[in-house]
Design an enzyme around this catalytic site. Sequence first.
Site, short mmCIF file in Angstrom:
data_model
loop_
_atom_site.label_atom_id
_atom_site.label_comp_id
_atom_site.label_asym_id
_atom_site.label_seq_id
_atom_site.Cartn_x
_atom_site.Cartn_y
_atom_site.Cartn_z
N PRO A 60 0.81 -1.22 0.00
CA PRO A 60 0.00 0.00 0.00
C PRO A 60 0.85 1.28 0.00
O PRO A 60 1.99 1.29 0.45
CB PRO A 60 -0.82 -0.13 1.29
N PHE A 61 0.25 2.35 -0.51
CA PHE A 61 0.85 3.68 -0.56
C PHE A 61 2.14 3.71 -1.39
O PHE A 61 3.02 4.51 -1.14
CB PHE A 61 1.12 4.22 0.85
N ARG A 62 2.24 2.80 -2.38
CA ARG A 62 3.42 2.72 -3.26
C ARG A 62 4.71 2.39 -2.51
O ARG A 62 5.81 2.61 -3.01
CB ARG A 62 3.61 4.02 -4.03
N LEU A 63 4.58 1.88 -1.29
CA LEU A 63 5.77 1.52 -0.50
C LEU A 63 6.10 0.04 -0.77
O LEU A 63 6.08 -0.80 0.13
CB LEU A 63 5.53 1.78 0.99
N HIS A 64 6.40 -0.25 -2.03
CA HIS A 64 6.54 -1.62 -2.47
C HIS A 64 7.81 -2.28 -1.92
O HIS A 64 8.76 -1.60 -1.51
CB HIS A 64 6.59 -1.67 -4.00
#
Length: 221
Positions: A198-202
């Site tokens: 989530p939130f582009r915190l890959h």
Amino acid sequence: MSDDTLIPASPSEDDYVTQVTTAEPLPLLPEADPIALFETWLKAAVESEPNDANAMTVATVDADGLPDARMVLLKDVGPDGFTFYTNLESAKGRELAANPRAALLFHWKSLRRQVRVRGAVERVSDAEADAYFATRARHSQLGAWASDQSRPLTDRFALEKRVAEAGLRFGLGKVARPPHWSGFRVRPQSIEFWRDRPFRLHERLVFTRAAQGWTTSRLFP
């Protein structure tokens, strides 16, 4: 100016919160064996993707250094690398003959995962190519003889005519592998596993070839 409605909007804060609350907590990716991890991911993709879970992008460069990419199907994977088959006289065949290095990309939308592979490329043995070619459907075998892959085609009838001519040539007998058709194996220098969070915190985990096995590192998303 492009039509903005064609491009999906970025997820909202509420969208991400929903992802967080519904997602199962995941342990960090293991740092032991990249090939084993890839096989685990591929198995999951086979069970979840609507079709062609073994599809991958193969990126090469042409004589001018311009990148070239296309989708092909992975046909074998193991400690020696990732194998696919093609017409050696196609654009990718010629580019790999001149510069035997490539990058691969697997993207599994249903799993929100991708794998990137970079490395040197080698031809498979004639025995390997013969064995795989023998497993192809007969019409696919005839197509390998009929197609001047990547070169200009006057019309569809010209291709169908050449397929028919190949069928007459071999009759009911075994279709031999064309001398211009074989496989390439990408021997990975690096393999990166990417997992959506989530939130582009890959999560990004990179395996890099070392003298004895692999070293690992984690990257900012």
